[in-house]
Design a protein around this motif. Structure first.
Motif, mmCIF file in Angstrom:
data_model
loop_
_atom_site.group_PDB
_atom_site.id
_atom_site.type_symbol
_atom_site.label_atom_id
_atom_site.label_comp_id
_atom_site.label_asym_id
_atom_site.label_seq_id
_atom_site.Cartn_x
_atom_site.Cartn_y
_atom_site.Cartn_z
ATOM 1 N N GLY A 580 2.969 -23.393 37.576
ATOM 2 C CA GLY A 580 1.466 -23.255 37.067
ATOM 3 C C GLY A 580 1.150 -21.908 36.357
ATOM 4 O O GLY A 580 2.365 -21.479 35.691
ATOM 5 N N HIS A 581 0.108 -21.227 36.286
ATOM 6 C CA HIS A 581 -0.283 -20.229 35.499
ATOM 7 C C HIS A 581 0.554 -18.834 35.742
ATOM 8 O O HIS A 581 0.958 -19.028 36.889
ATOM 9 C CB HIS A 581 -1.593 -19.958 35.482
ATOM 10 N N LEU A 582 0.754 -18.106 34.956
ATOM 11 C CA LEU A 582 1.598 -17.089 35.278
ATOM 12 C C LEU A 582 1.052 -16.188 36.472
ATOM 13 O O LEU A 582 1.812 -15.774 37.167
ATOM 14 C CB LEU A 582 1.643 -16.006 34.010
ATOM 15 N N SER A 583 -0.202 -16.062 36.690
ATOM 16 C CA SER A 583 -0.768 -15.185 37.588
ATOM 17 C C SER A 583 -0.586 -15.990 39.122
ATOM 18 O O SER A 583 -0.947 -15.203 39.897
ATOM 19 C CB SER A 583 -2.326 -14.998 37.338
ATOM 20 N N MET A 584 -0.112 -17.112 38.924
ATOM 21 C CA MET A 584 -0.019 -17.764 40.252
ATOM 22 C C MET A 584 1.293 -17.345 40.823
ATOM 23 O O MET A 584 1.500 -17.666 41.986
ATOM 24 C CB MET A 584 -0.314 -19.202 39.982
ATOM 25 N N LEU A 585 2.369 -17.148 39.914
ATOM 26 C CA LEU A 585 3.564 -16.814 40.446
ATOM 27 C C LEU A 585 3.697 -15.492 41.311
ATOM 28 O O LEU A 585 3.095 -14.702 41.095
ATOM 29 C CB LEU A 585 4.500 -16.746 39.138
ATOM 30 N N PRO A 586 4.501 -15.623 42.302
ATOM 31 C CA PRO A 586 4.531 -14.639 43.356
ATOM 32 C C PRO A 586 5.055 -13.184 42.751
ATOM 33 O O PRO A 586 5.009 -12.190 43.482
ATOM 34 C CB PRO A 586 5.275 -15.028 44.523
ATOM 35 N N VAL A 587 6.227 -13.483 41.618
ATOM 36 C CA VAL A 587 6.860 -12.171 41.216
ATOM 37 C C VAL A 587 6.374 -12.131 39.857
ATOM 38 O O VAL A 587 5.943 -13.159 39.071
ATOM 39 C CB VAL A 587 8.144 -12.524 41.344
ATOM 40 N N GLY A 588 6.446 -10.841 39.299
ATOM 41 C CA GLY A 588 5.835 -10.561 37.961
ATOM 42 C C GLY A 588 6.925 -10.955 36.969
ATOM 43 O O GLY A 588 8.134 -10.866 37.170
ATOM 44 N N ILE A 589 6.524 -11.822 35.844
ATOM 45 C CA ILE A 589 7.497 -12.221 34.982
ATOM 46 C C ILE A 589 7.242 -11.703 33.788
ATOM 47 O O ILE A 589 5.998 -11.792 33.236
ATOM 48 C CB ILE A 589 7.544 -13.902 35.120
ATOM 49 N N HIS A 590 7.990 -11.343 32.850
ATOM 50 C CA HIS A 590 7.724 -11.140 31.426
ATOM 51 C C HIS A 590 8.358 -12.275 30.615
ATOM 52 O O HIS A 590 9.472 -12.337 30.405
ATOM 53 C CB HIS A 590 8.397 -9.628 31.105
ATOM 54 N N THR A 591 7.306 -12.738 29.898
ATOM 55 C CA THR A 591 7.873 -13.984 29.193
ATOM 56 C C THR A 591 7.114 -13.727 27.826
ATOM 57 O O THR A 591 6.059 -13.020 27.552
ATOM 58 C CB THR A 591 7.524 -15.523 29.590
#
Lengths: 794, 59
Positions: A580-591
């Motif tokens: 899903g959307h970035l904000s949905m992921l439990p860990v912060g990701i830099h892409t």
């Protein structure tokens, strides 16, 4: 070869014809792509309606997500929708966009088999309408619509009732007038025939009978069929300008008076044949001019996009209310996929708004509590609560239509009306000088006949006919190539334009050919895990990605959770998976990309899926061919495609990004004030204001049946590369009209030569008019075909 | 040749009847949809199994 053929038959869904995924639903040896298609098949086979699949293979359509129909229980809305209601039976007409083949007709006309409370249903195929009469005591309107939804034919019920709008667009009176004029013309010709061949002594006995009959037939032609010409002439004289109807009305009057005079005083046969023939041909030209496409509407505004009702919260309870009754301060309850109908403030919930109607950008925008959400936004997440701050008609987007500075009618004077002035003047000068000459010679009889004859013979009927004939021939050439122009007047406007403005999203890019790309790496095992997760979601993105992955097996999953509009999560084979959307992921990701569907399996980031919009084919050649025009690009989008656009367009092209609908409208206005004639190409509601303001607005669509904003023409996306040819053809059309005008003048000179001498015999007039008409009609037809071939449109 | 007066009257009357028929047909909407009936007539009638015949054999 045969084997290949068989496999292609096998690999598509029996209902909708979509490619079958490797894991699919089976019933009666038939494969289905999804539970929805299978469901429709079940209903049809239970009701013995499988003939549906006989007339066409795979006639169905995939079911869309569920819609809320509570509003159809409101008595006020029901009365708005029903055509007729009496005791226990009601009649309602729906617009159903899914109607596309003979199977649809067959199924929808056998609705009574599914529910016996439906008496009958009738389809109008071209208009995509179904008229259903039903017993409203046994089946409610809501139940009826639900039945239609179940079999995949969801009616489109919008604020602007498509059905009723169509009804008024047909000009029935004109057809009746043509019928009467044609009838009278035929009979008058019959009675005038003896006159043409010369009368023997015994036929002379009938001369006065035929004369009186001719006069009788002329009365309805002059006063019923020709009525519009008189009213139009009188209003134009009141406004102190001359249009083409003025000389035409004068001719009709003169023809009728002279016929009446000659018959009553038995001095001649009169001009009844010329009069009836003239009116008939004029009305035919008018009919061609009015003829437009039944199945396409060019006058849509925001109301066709807006639903007819919205759910409001009153004392904590949901209540559907008609959009027209929404007041400032009302609380709205907007569910996933629903449209915000009025500018309002977010009170409760998590808003992810798809603002593509307003800005053209389809990536959802996150809104926080207390923020203003403009009308036209579509919620893509959970249900939210809003408070209305502006009525529907005065909202930011809808306000575009209430701007009063839309094109004034004065600028739209066409060639005909422009010429009519000089033409009438010329005819009057000749008529009066001929009369003066004969009066000077003391021959008052000849003076009178010369005056009337000049006016009769100098008839601008050719002028009135050549324009509609030429332009309607051009219209039909264009529509075969996917360019549907509203009417013949619009073709003339197109020929005069010198500036072209493009929208970017949906116009220069195509939404049909969107391609799913995965940035990152997934092995086979991981693909299956992702697919197993996505198959549980009905979100269009999930379906697209699932189709692209096309795996051959699925795993079972546990702890499935879907945050609507944001993403999915579940546990599969002891793997925690997020999509899903970035904000949905439990860990912060830099892409590198914030958008797209990101995949996370057990805290390791795998990459993201994104939908790449494709540029339309042949853009570079198109721009090269349009060098003569001054070009502009106005995009509501961010400037991410600036470099790409620069390579396509020349340096002099103005390219502007982040344009609001109002800014687009103002750019068009500025150009027009600088004296330019503007063609606007756009696709969405966000271009609607500019499309309407421009001199020639073209709405681009990949599917003609989709809704397009109000415009002058609709262009199929695949035909965009032919645009320069269409413009050239419209210019050639004007050339044809001018040439046929010259031919008509030549004929008139012959007629006037006889007329000024006062020796015009009715036979000459009766022969001269059809000959000149036939010459003009065949000339315009042939010339149009020749020019169409030259422009590579045939 | 006075019969011609009668014949002319007849022909005009008949033409008027046809015009009236067209006006009536047009006003009742028979020309509104000229496309669908052409497709509709191609549908087969549904085959209804005749029960009586089966009964015939059993009895």
């Amino acid at each position: 070869m045969e084997d290949q053929h068989k496999t292609t038959i096998k690999a598509v869904c029996y209902h909708c014809g979509e490619d079958l995924p490797k894991v699919n639903y089976q019933m009666d040896d038939k494969g289905f792509c999804c539970a929805g298609c299978l469901g429709v098949f079940k209903i049809l086979s239970e009701n013995n309606l499988c003939n549906y699949y006989v007339y066409n293979s795979n006639p169905g359509q995939q079911l869309k997500s569920e819609s809320h129909l509570e509003y159809l229980d409101e008595p006020k809305i029901i009365t708005q929708l029903l055509d007729y209601r009496h005791e226990s039976s009601s009649i309602v007409t729906f617009y159903i966009p899914a109607i596309h083949c003979s199977s649809c007709i067959w199924l929808l006309e056998h609705l009574y088999k599914i529910n016996p409370s439906i008496f009958s249903s009738r389809i109008d195929f071209l208009k995509k309408q179904v008229t259903i009469s039903f017993n409203h005591e046994e089946i409610s309107l809501r139940k009826l619509v639900e039945t239609l939804n179940q079999i995949g034919y969801e009616p489109l019920i919008s604020l602007q009732d498509v059905v009723k709008e169509h009804k008024s667009s047909v000009d029935k009176a004109l057809v009746l007038k043509i019928a009467v004029a044609g009838f009278c013309m035929g009979n008058v010709m019959l009675f005038s025939f003896p006159e043409y061949f010369g009368l023997s002594s015994f036929e002379k006995a009938f001369q006065s009978l035929f004369g009186w009959l001719n006069l009788a037939f002329s009365i309805p032609v002059a006063f019923y069929c020709g009525k519009d010409y008189f009213t139009s002439a009188i209003t134009s004289i009141k406004h102190k300008h001359v249009n083409l109807d003025t000389p035409l009305a004068l001719i009709i009057a003169v023809l009728f008076l002279r016929t009446a005079f000659e018959v009553i005083f038995s001095v001649g046969p009169g001009f009844a044949d010329t009069l009836t023939g003239l009116v008939f041909l004029l009305l035919m030209g008018k009919y061609l001019k009015q003829r437009t496409y039944h199945h396409i509407s060019f006058d849509r505004d925001y109301r066709s996009y807006f639903p007819i009702a919205v759910t409001t919260l009153q004392n904590g309870k949901e209540k559907p209310v008609s959009i027209n009754e929404i007041h400032v301060g009302d609380r709205l309850w907007i569910r996933n996929g629903e449209l915000v109908p009025a500018d309002s403030i977010l009170m409760k919930g998590d808003a992810w708004m798809d603002m593509s109607f307003v800005t053209g950008e389809s990536e959802p925008v996150h809104k926080v509590l207390g923020e203003i959400i403009y009308a036209g936004g579509r919620q893509t997440s959970e249900a939210i609560e809003l408070e209305v701050i502006k009525p529907v008609s005065q909202s930011y987007l809808t306000g575009l239509w209430n701007n009063e500075h839309y094109k004034s009618n004065n600028s739209k004077q066409n060639f005909n009306d422009g010429v009519a002035k000089y033409f009438s003047l010329g005819v009057f000068i000749i008529a009066f000088s001929a009369t003066a000459y004969w009066l000077f010679q003391n021959d008052s009889h000849k003076a009178w006949s010369a005056f009337t004859a000049v006016i009769i013979v100098a008839c601008p009927c050719v002028l009135a006919l050549s324009t509609p004939f030429t332009l309607s021939a051009i219209l039909s050439v264009m529509d075969k190539k996917g360019f549907y122009v509203k009417n013949t007047d619009a073709v003339e406007e197109l020929a005069k334009c010198d500036t072209i403005i493009f929208d970017k999203t949906g116009t220069l890019t195509s939404s049909e050919n969107a391609e799913i790309r995965f940035s990152g790496a997934l092995n086979q095992e991981e693909s299956i895990i992702v697919a197993s997760l996505l198959r549980n979601s009905t979100h269009p993105l999930s379906r697209h990605i699932l189709k692209a992955l096309n795996v051959d097996q699925y795993y079972s999953l546990t702890d499935y959770k879907e945050v609507i509009g944001k993403g999915l999560t579940a546990v599969i084979n002891n793997h925690n998976i997020y999509a899903g959307h970035l904000s949905m992921l439990p860990v912060g990701i830099h892409t590198d990309s914030e958008t797209g569907v990101h995949i996370l399996i057990d805290r390791s980031y795998k990459g993201y899926f994104e939908i790449k919009q494709q540029w339309r084919l042949g853009l570079t050649q198109l721009i090269l061919k349009l060098q003569k025009f001054s070009l502009q690009v106005l995009s509501g989008d961010t400037d991410k495609d600036f470099w790409m656009l620069q390579t396509i367009f020349s340096n002099s092209t103005k390219i502007r990004f982040k344009q609001s609908p109002h800014q687009k409208l103002n750019s068009v206005l500025e150009l027009q004030q600088a004296g330019n004639k503007v063609i606007m190409l756009g696709d969405g509601l966000n271009d609607a204001g500019a499309l309407k303001q421009s001199d020639f607005g073209i709405a681009i669509t990949d599917n003609i049946n989709n809704f397009t904003p109000g415009c002058d023409a609709i262009l199929k996306g695949s035909s965009l590369s032919l645009l320069p040819n269409f413009i050239q053809l419209s210019k050639d059309g004007l050339k044809i009209i001018k040439i046929s005008f010259a031919i008509a003048i030549a004929y008139n000179c012959i007629g006037i030569y006889f007329a000024v001498q006062g020796t015009l015999y009715p036979l000459v007039a009766a022969v001269l008019m059809p000959i000149s008409t036939i010459t003009i009609i065949s000339f315009t037809t042939l010339a149009t075909r020749w020019f169409a071939r030259k422009n590579k449109l045939i | 040749m006075n019969i011609l007066y009668f014949l002319v009257g007849c022909s005009v009357l008949m033409a008027l009847i046809f015009l009236g028929a067209f006006v009536w047909a047009y006003k009742t909407g028979q020309n509104d949809d000229t496309h669908t009936p052409g497709i509709r007539m191609l549908f087969d009638d549904e085959v209804i199994k005749e029960k009586s015949e089966e009964d015939h054999f059993s009895s």
